[in-house]
Design an enzyme around this catalytic site. Structure first.
Site, mmCIF file in Angstrom:
data_model
loop_
_atom_site.group_PDB
_atom_site.id
_atom_site.type_symbol
_atom_site.label_atom_id
_atom_site.label_comp_id
_atom_site.label_asym_id
_atom_site.label_seq_id
_atom_site.Cartn_x
_atom_site.Cartn_y
_atom_site.Cartn_z
ATOM 1 N N LYS A 204 -14.858 2.050 14.494
ATOM 2 C CA LYS A 204 -13.584 1.351 14.774
ATOM 3 C C LYS A 204 -13.149 1.591 16.222
ATOM 4 O O LYS A 204 -12.631 0.698 16.874
ATOM 5 C CB LYS A 204 -12.490 1.834 13.812
ATOM 6 C CG LYS A 204 -12.701 1.331 12.400
ATOM 7 C CD LYS A 204 -11.699 1.906 11.405
ATOM 8 C CE LYS A 204 -12.137 1.519 9.992
ATOM 9 N NZ LYS A 204 -11.339 2.131 8.935
ATOM 10 N N ASN B 90 0.848 -1.199 0.000
ATOM 11 C CA ASN B 90 0.000 0.000 0.000
ATOM 12 C C ASN B 90 0.880 1.244 0.000
ATOM 13 O O ASN B 90 2.106 1.148 0.020
ATOM 14 C CB ASN B 90 -0.979 -0.023 1.185
ATOM 15 C CG ASN B 90 -0.264 -0.054 2.519
ATOM 16 O OD1 ASN B 90 0.454 0.881 2.861
ATOM 17 N ND2 ASN B 90 -0.429 -1.144 3.259
HETATM 18 N N1 CTP Z 1 -5.389 -2.445 11.888
HETATM 19 C C1 CTP Z 1 -4.807 -3.554 12.485
HETATM 20 N N2 CTP Z 1 -4.850 -4.760 11.860
HETATM 21 C C2 CTP Z 1 -5.455 -4.913 10.658
HETATM 22 C C3 CTP Z 1 -6.048 -3.775 10.043
HETATM 23 C C4 CTP Z 1 -5.993 -2.563 10.685
HETATM 24 O O1 CTP Z 1 -4.267 -3.425 13.573
HETATM 25 N N3 CTP Z 1 -5.473 -6.090 10.075
HETATM 26 C C5 CTP Z 1 -5.354 -1.145 12.595
HETATM 27 C C6 CTP Z 1 -4.673 -0.031 11.819
HETATM 28 O O2 CTP Z 1 -3.302 0.061 12.131
HETATM 29 C C7 CTP Z 1 -5.435 1.199 12.277
HETATM 30 C C8 CTP Z 1 -6.836 0.679 12.586
HETATM 31 O O3 CTP Z 1 -6.677 -0.738 12.769
HETATM 32 O O4 CTP Z 1 -4.910 1.762 13.444
HETATM 33 C C9 CTP Z 1 -7.853 0.917 11.526
HETATM 34 O O5 CTP Z 1 -7.349 0.466 10.300
HETATM 35 P P1 CTP Z 1 -8.179 0.625 8.961
HETATM 36 O O6 CTP Z 1 -7.444 -0.033 7.835
HETATM 37 O O7 CTP Z 1 -8.606 2.061 8.815
HETATM 38 O O8 CTP Z 1 -9.499 -0.159 9.321
HETATM 39 P P2 CTP Z 1 -9.977 -1.630 9.167
HETATM 40 O O9 CTP Z 1 -10.376 -2.091 10.521
HETATM 41 O O10 CTP Z 1 -8.973 -2.473 8.432
HETATM 42 O O11 CTP Z 1 -11.303 -1.431 8.306
HETATM 43 P P3 CTP Z 1 -11.486 -1.066 6.751
HETATM 44 O O12 CTP Z 1 -10.167 -1.410 6.063
HETATM 45 O O13 CTP Z 1 -12.617 -1.922 6.357
HETATM 46 O O14 CTP Z 1 -11.798 0.404 6.707
#
Ligand code: CTP
Length: 407
Positions: free
Chosen positions: A335, A207
């Site tokens: 979240k 990413n």
């Molecule tokens: N995060 C994590 N582990 C994952 C995905 C996300 O610890 N597998 C953490 C990220 O570091 C961030 C938070 O969760 O602090 C939110 O991450 P984000 O990618 O915005 O949200 P997701 O929960 O993955 O939801 P989505 O991608 O559906 O928006």
């Protein structure tokens, strides 16, 4: 400087200079509150300070009974630093002896943080053995004394006793706050960068995260005296100096393992990494050769590291990020609750000046009680400072007072 500064003004003619001190501190980003002795109000009106600071000025110990609040304790809890300027000989005598007979002296007694005292008075009063003995007592207690300057005094004489100029006082405050190791003894895990999910030995799914936000957070936490463990995926930014440990990882699974290893002894985790939600189910052992017209990769869900931490959490402070492209606050709030966080930093990655690969961000912080702080465009270093200072308040069990708070 995003700090809460409480200024105690006692009754001397130099009180007028403190208006400029308050104004400079406010302009530098500090939240400034003023408490005055009754005598000080003879020199400068509380209204002047109120207009300058945007906060109510405290003078009386026993205010309006209908709005009863333990004012001296609230003011002491508010302050990161107390400045007393000008400090009269009478005030120094009271402080040296622990006398608490008005709001200002009582607040001082209820405060266990950094205090800077700037005496200003007639030379003879300053040099009087009684005043000098009181100053020695205060110095021995760790109170910082800003020596008065020499020059013309209001009483018509010339000598030592002038209040230093506002810029000198502000510089001294900056210096004291910079020395502050507010996170000494605290272990903070920061994750940064983006995870890479292997397709084969040569290719991966990745990413756009640059790792800058996480590195800035780690840097400020190190400067604040914390033991910082930085766990970073792919990043374009060099890790800061002074880390307790640094782990470079690739995949979400590796990041999870490192975070979990460190979690039990941690006081806080700030998850700024962009963790891949999915990984390739069976990465190829050898480089995939080009053959068929279509290639399908099967992806499986990665564990959500932050959600796991939210379930395991005991006293740790947990901070998450929500990088969104729409319905930012709603998604972020969801979240915050689902991952059991203390606060979440939300931003619209599509906004100009925010998101991946730039050195600035436009963010909001959402708290458990629903409060939302919205910040203007600022550097990631500045946002990092805001985040770490909020963590410090939570760890040191101080209430967070947003700008504009009135007791
Ligand atoms: N995060 C994590 N582990 C994952 C995905 C996300 O610890 N597998 C953490 C990220 O570091 C961030 C938070 O969760 O602090 C939110 O991450 P984000 O990618 O915005 O949200 P997701 O929960 O993955 O939801 P989505 O991608 O559906 O928006």
């Amino acid at each position: 400087m995003e700090k809460n500064i409480l200024i105690g003004v006692t009754g001397g003619i130099a009180a007028y200079k403190v208006v400029e001190v308050a104004s400079r501190l406010k302009k530098s980003g500090a939240n400034v509150k003023i408490m005055m002795t009754r005598n000080a109000t003879e020199f400068v009106s509380p209204r002047t300070f109120q207009e300058i600071t945007g906060n109510a000025v405290s003078v009386e110990m026993f205010g309006d009974a209908a709005n009863f609040h333990v004012a001296h304790v609230a003011l002491a809890n508010f302050a990161d630093l107390i400045l007393i300027a000008p400090a009269t000989a009478n005030f120094l005598a009271k402080m040296a002896h622990g006398i608490a007979d008005d709001l200002l002296t009582t607040t001082i007694l209820a405060f266990d943080g950094k205090i800077l005292v700037a005496p200003a008075m007639n030379t003879k009063m300053y040099e009087n053995p009684a005043t000098q003995a009181n100053l020695s007592v205060l110095k021995a207690r760790g109170v910082k004394i800003l020596e008065p300057n020499t020059g013309n005094l209001a009483c018509g004489t010339s000598g030592k006793g002038r209040l230093p100029e506002p810029e000198e006082i502000c510089a001294e405050i900056e210096k004291i706050l910079a020395e502050e190791q507010i996170l000494a003894g605290k272990k903070i895990i920061v994750t940064a960068g983006g995870t890479l999910e292997a397709i084969d030995p040569v290719r991966y799914i990745g990413n756009r995260s640059s790792g800058r936000m996480g590195c800035e957070i780690a840097k400020f936490a190190v400067e604040s005296g914390a033991d910082v463990v930085l766990i970073s995926g792919k990043a374009e930014i060099e890790p800061p100096n002074g880390l307790k440990s640094f782990f470079k990882v690739e995949s979400a699974l590796e990041m999870r393992e490192k975070v979990l290893n460190e979690f039990e002894t941690a006081d806080c985790v700030i998850m700024s990494a962009a963790v891949a939600d999915y990984r390739v189910k069976s990465p190829a052992a050898q480089k995939i050769k080009k053959s068929a017209e279509n290639l399908t990769l099967e992806l499986v869900k990665n564990p959500d590291i932050l959600r796991e931490l939210g379930n395991l959490k005991k006293n740790q402070v947990l901070v998450g990020f929500a990088a969104e492209t729409q319905n930012i606050l709603d998604y972020a709030r969801k979240k915050l609750v689902e991952k059991n966080l203390d606060f979440i930093v939300a931003n619209d990655v599509t906004a100009e000046g925010a998101g991946f690969g730039v050195s600035t961000n436009i963010a909001s912080i959402i708290w458990r009680d629903g409060e939302i702080e919205t910040f203007p465009l600022m550097s990631k270093a500045e946002l990092a400072e805001k985040i770490v200072l909020r963590v410090e308040k939570l760890l040191n069990d101080k209430k967070f007072f947003p700008v504009g708070f009135n007791q």
